[in-house]
Design an enzyme around this catalytic site. Structure first.
Site, mmCIF file in Angstrom:
data_model
loop_
_atom_site.group_PDB
_atom_site.id
_atom_site.type_symbol
_atom_site.label_atom_id
_atom_site.label_comp_id
_atom_site.label_asym_id
_atom_site.label_seq_id
_atom_site.Cartn_x
_atom_site.Cartn_y
_atom_site.Cartn_z
ATOM 1 N N SER A 45 -9.777 2.288 2.876
ATOM 2 C CA SER A 45 -8.877 3.052 2.046
ATOM 3 C C SER A 45 -7.896 2.177 1.252
ATOM 4 C CB SER A 45 -8.074 4.021 2.919
ATOM 5 O OG SER A 45 -7.223 3.306 3.795
ATOM 6 N N LYS B 272 0.858 -1.187 0.000
ATOM 7 C CA LYS B 272 0.000 0.000 0.000
ATOM 8 C C LYS B 272 0.893 1.235 0.000
ATOM 9 C CE LYS B 272 -3.878 2.134 2.534
ATOM 10 N NZ LYS B 272 -4.816 2.014 3.671
ATOM 11 N N SER C 257 -10.179 -0.063 7.022
ATOM 12 C CA SER C 257 -9.556 0.088 5.694
ATOM 13 C C SER C 257 -8.880 -1.155 5.128
ATOM 14 C CB SER C 257 -8.540 1.231 5.720
ATOM 15 O OG SER C 257 -9.193 2.465 5.684
#
Lengths: 484, 95, 356
Positions: free
Chosen positions: A151, A76, A175
């Site tokens: 997210s 990420k 997330s």
């Protein structure tokens, strides 16, 4: 090769069925072929990936490989990676190359894993649909009109579309779990303090936790073995022994006590999603578990509580982005205040600015007690609910998300509606306990996730519970059409 | 609690965020809605509850007093917007 | 009307640790700009603080020396404000729960009168960097070497009633931190700095007047002059029908005056809250007694001993114990020449100044 999961990849590498370089090139080709549709990657690290793959092959040849040496993954874009851009989904850091690597990244590097690239995300991890990214929204591989969740939406889409075998995510209010649910993945948010936060760009420090997103519980366990553990660079990292997360996977679930909080099955839960969840619970009964209805009386206040705690911490955490030492700086500032205001005003998107302002307000003189302190008190009540529940049950289960993936653009005009999509995931972060989401079925072509919530440091048990379900079902194996 | 335009301007200044004139109204509406959500907290009496700052009930670990860092100015300043003579430059600061 | 000044001091003593309070960067003074500012000091994205044990020990040492209660649990908080020498946009400090609680110290004035000054608290925090205002193409240069240097902020009660008392108190603390070897006390280098809160009230009135805060006064002489000027300014202002504003003022030693600071004109709202990157500092009895065992003989104890052991006058003993170096020198000379009186004269410079 892209259909193989981690254990098979690792075995294939060790048996010399394929090299890490072949594997890496294969995934890079898949990214090149498919990511235009999805926008899951902000950066594809082709050059460094091939270098890492070659180094892994050398290590494999010398017999010095560990479990995941040579296995590719996606990080990420919230984790700092020395030498490769780290944007956090923001214009503020659009060209930022971190001078150091996050502990999680370092551990993957040390294990000989190959980083394919950095995945798209909501800006500074603030969002539930990946639509706040400066680099554009990500699409859900199971339905390109739908969001992948957020997210960690880029990581979810990348793994679901078989563009990476596994990825990291971070979870501040859901997330990892919510995008895992929306993209038919298995995702784990570990206990707060289990995975180092060093080098993970902070959103809300007392809630943030990194973890794996993968296509099975076993894969999650394998990556946990790499990234979990004490880090002296993180004061909130916990110095307790790390188990082998694969050791308990095969344990029987006979006698497992599952708590079903009635608050997670009320108004707001889509009836079709509820049906899928109830079916999954029946499967657990067939596996020998006993189900009991419980109550988490204060969990209904987790969203309001979270939207004080997280913005308050973020308002302070994001003050360092001021256009002075790194990151975006506005053109021709007339004075210092102008430099700050325009660099931040232009460098941050609307959702980040909203949260900074809410947090600034909640901490400001005259409002601190009514907002911040009040939220901290509720946080204790919400945590205590879990502590009480674990006196008589082993795991709590419920839906991860009240609905399946919604359409792109459906909730962008109304922040509060968007916030309510995390209604079931937030309490876990406030308490600091571990939480997972596993695939348990579909509504139409959109996946449904079951949430597992464990007691502190009970990750191994959660993985066991997830794995046993995955031995009995095949929901987690269903690939999205066009990405098989 | 609903936030006026002036409230939003004050908060934006405190947070050093430039907000354009035409966006202020949207922000004040959005922020007021968020505050309305947040104020559901008042449904519960918390007068007897201790605030919880942190999920872990443990104490700060202390580091030994050892210098472990070396000079990396060039690396750090390679990503800086404006430097000169090893200094970060900003518009003139008045004391 | 007769006016009475009321003065309280906030002293910032840089702790003499090797590394910074939250990072492993060196604290040595005088390095090339930004060569001792590591990723943590620069507030790079993703970095985290880890607390230096020695800084905690030093704070405890000070607390024990002024008879203060050491907090079994203290908490670091963030003080939020934007300033270019503050890389993270907040300073890590202690707010509601400082490490050192109430204590006190005895000061002695020139006429031999002694007075006890209360110490409200002392807390740990990180220092900021430095803004260099020389002209860099019309811009200000920022050096962050100092950012993250540990500071002990020692806050006094508003117990002082004259500039002279304030100076005596400051000297006393200065001597103490050097005795304890927790601060080098170098005021030119900024290792020991002071802010003064000054107000005046009609003599006999209970209620305090409105105070002004004088910032960054870095010599004993300037403290006295800055306070004297501020007292005069406030009295003139009030007698002229004006009102003292609560504000931050900067002492300008060249012009010998104080002026309001432009950067502090707007009311600050620091939005303090507990730093979520740091956990509460918990000190057990063993840690505290371990620090206690390292306490040296303190100036007052030494002074009493000099009077008793060497038969010195209180005055001579006071002069000789003002600094640890002087006291050590005296004891060495006294042992060699077997005449404490002569050693005292040598020591306090009435005959010969010590050269070492």
């Amino acid at each position: 090769m892209h259909t193989l999961r981690l254990a098979a990849l690792s075995a294939g590498l060790k048996a010399k069925k394929f090299s890490s370089a072949e594997l890496t090139r294969g995934f890079l080709q898949r990214i090149a072929a498919h990511d235009k549709q999805l926008n899951a990657f902000v950066t594809v690290a082709e050059e460094s990936a091939l270098k890492q793959a070659n180094a892994a092959d050398a290590r494999l040849a010398k017999g010095q490989a560990v479990a995941l040496t040579g296995v590719p993954l996606a990080q990420k874009d919230i984790f700092c990676t020395q030498g490769v851009k780290t944007t956090c989904g923001s214009k503020m850091l659009a060209n930022f190359i971190a001078p150091y690597s996050a502990t999680v990244v370092q551990r993957c590097d040390d294990a000989g894993m190959v980083m394919l690239g950095k995945t798209n995300m909501d800006e500074f991890a603030m969002g539930s649909s990946n639509e706040t990214s400066y680099f554009g929204p990500v699409r859900n591989p199971y339905d390109l009109n739908a969001v992948p969740g957020g997210s960690s939406g880029g990581s979810a889409a990348a793994v679901a579309a078989r563009l990476a075998p596994i990825a990291t995510g971070t979870d501040t209010g859901g997330s990892i779990r919510q995008p895992a649910a929306l993209c038919n993945l298995t995702g784990l948010k570990p206990t707060y303090g289990r995975v180092s936060r060093y080098g993970m760009i902070a959103f809300a420090s007392s809630l943030d936790q990194g973890g794996p997103m993968a296509r099975s519980a076993e894969d999650v366990a394998l990556l946990m073995n790499v990234i979990a553990g004490f880090d002296s660079n993180d004061s909130t990292s916990v110095d307790t022994p790390v188990p082998d997360y694969t050791a308990d996977l095969t344990k029987s679930l006979a006698g497992l006590r599952i708590g079903i909080p009635k608050e997670f099955f009320g108004q707001g839960l889509d009836t079709k999603v509820e049906q899928v969840i109830r079916d999954a619970l029946k499967q657990y009964e067939r596996l020998g578990a006993k189900i009991k209805e419980i109550s988490l009386p204060n969990s209904g206040l987790s969203v309001p509580t979270y939207y004080v705690v997280a913005p308050a911490e973020c308002s302070s955490n994001l003050s360092r982005f001021d256009g002075v030492r790194y990151g975006y700086r506005c053109d021709q500032p007339v004075d210092l205040v102008d430099l700050y205001k325009r660099s931040r005003g232009e460098g941050f998107g609307a959702e980040v600015k909203r949260r900074i302002m809410i947090g600034t307000y909640a901490l400001s003189s005259g409002y601190y007690d009514a907002y911040y302190l009040k939220a901290q008190k509720l946080r204790r009540l919400i945590s205590d609910d879990f502590k009480n529940a674990y006196k008589e049950i082993d795991v709590i289960m419920g839906p991860t998300s009240p609905t399946v993936a919604f359409n792109l653009g459906e909730k962008t005009d109304d922040p509060v509606t968007m916030y309510l999509s995390d209604i079931y995931t937030i309490a876990v972060n406030l308490a600091g306990i571990p939480g997972m989401s596993i695939p348990v079925g579909f509504v139409g072509q959109r996946p449904v996730g079951l949430q597992l919530m464990g007691n502190y440091f009970d990750e191994a048990r959660l993985l066991n519970i997830a794995h046993q379900y995955q031995q009995a079902t095949d929901w987690h194996l269903r690939a999205p059409k066009g990405f098989e | 609690m609903s936030l006026s335009k002036a409230d939003v301007e004050k908060i934006a200044h405190l947070a050093r965020l430039a907000i354009s004139e035409q966006d202020i109204e949207l922000y004040s509406r959005n922020l007021s809605n968020i505050l309305a959500l947040v104020e559901q907290m008042n449904k519960v009496d918390t007068s007897a509850v201790l605030p919880m700052a942190h999920p872990l009930d443990t104490a700060q670990r202390l580091r030994d007093d050892v210098v472990t860092e070396t000079n990396q100015r060039e690396t750090f300043q390679a990503i800086a917007p404006q430097v000169d003579c090893g200094l970060y430059l900003v518009p003139q600061v008045l004391e | 009307m007769e006016w009475e000044p009321v003065i309280g001091l906030e002293i910032h003593a840089q702790l003499a640790t090797k590394s910074k309070i939250f990072s492993g960067a060196a604290t040595a003074y005088g390095a090339e700009p930004n060569t001792q500012a590591c990723a943590i000091d620069l507030g790079m994205p993703g970095v985290l603080p880890v607390l230096n044990k020695e800084a905690v020990r030093m704070a405890v040492k000070f607390g024990l020396a002024v008879g203060a209660k050491i907090a079994p649990r203290s908490v670091f908080a963030r003080k939020n404000y934007f300033y270019p020498d503050l890389p993270k946009g907040y300073q890590i400090s202690q707010y509601e729960l400082p490490i050192v609680g109430k204590g006190s110290i005895v000061i002695e004035l020139d006429d031999g009168v002694t007075k006890t000054v209360g110490i409200t608290r002392a807390h740990l925090e990180e220092d900021a960097g430095k803004s260099l205002h020389e002209d860099f193409h019309g811009m200000t240069g920022i050096d962050l070497n100092r950012a993250g240097t540990p500071l002990l902020e020692i806050v006094s009660e508003p117990d002082m009633r004259s500039a002279k008392e304030a100076v005596a108190y400051m000297k006393r603390i200065h001597s103490l931190v050097r005795y304890l070897e927790i601060c080098d006390g170098n005021m030119q280098e900024g290792s020991f700095r002071c802010d003064a809160n000054v107000s005046v009230r009609p003599k006999g009135q209970e209620k305090f007047g409105t105070r002004a805060e004088l910032k960054n006064i870095n010599s004993f002489r300037f403290v006295e002059r800055a306070i004297l000027h501020e007292i005069e300014r406030q009295i003139e202002l009030i007698e002229g029908g004006g009102k003292v504003k609560q504000e931050t003022r900067l002492y300008d030693p060249d012009k010998d005056e104080t002026r309001a600071m432009r950067s502090k004109e707007e009311a600050m709202d620091y939005r303090y809250f507990p730093d979520p990157d740091l956990l509460p500092v918990e000190l057990d009895a063993a840690f505290i007694s371990g620090v206690k065992a390292t306490l040296p003989e303190l100036p007052d104890q030494k002074k009493e001993r000099f009077v008793a052991q060497y038969g010195l006058s209180t005055y001579d003993a006071g002069v000789l114990t003002a600094t640890r170096e002087m006291a050590n020198y005296f004891e060495q000379v006294a042992d060699v020449c077997k005449s404490p009186k002569l050693a005292a004269e040598l020591g306090d410079g009435r005959s010969v100044r010590p050269t070492e």
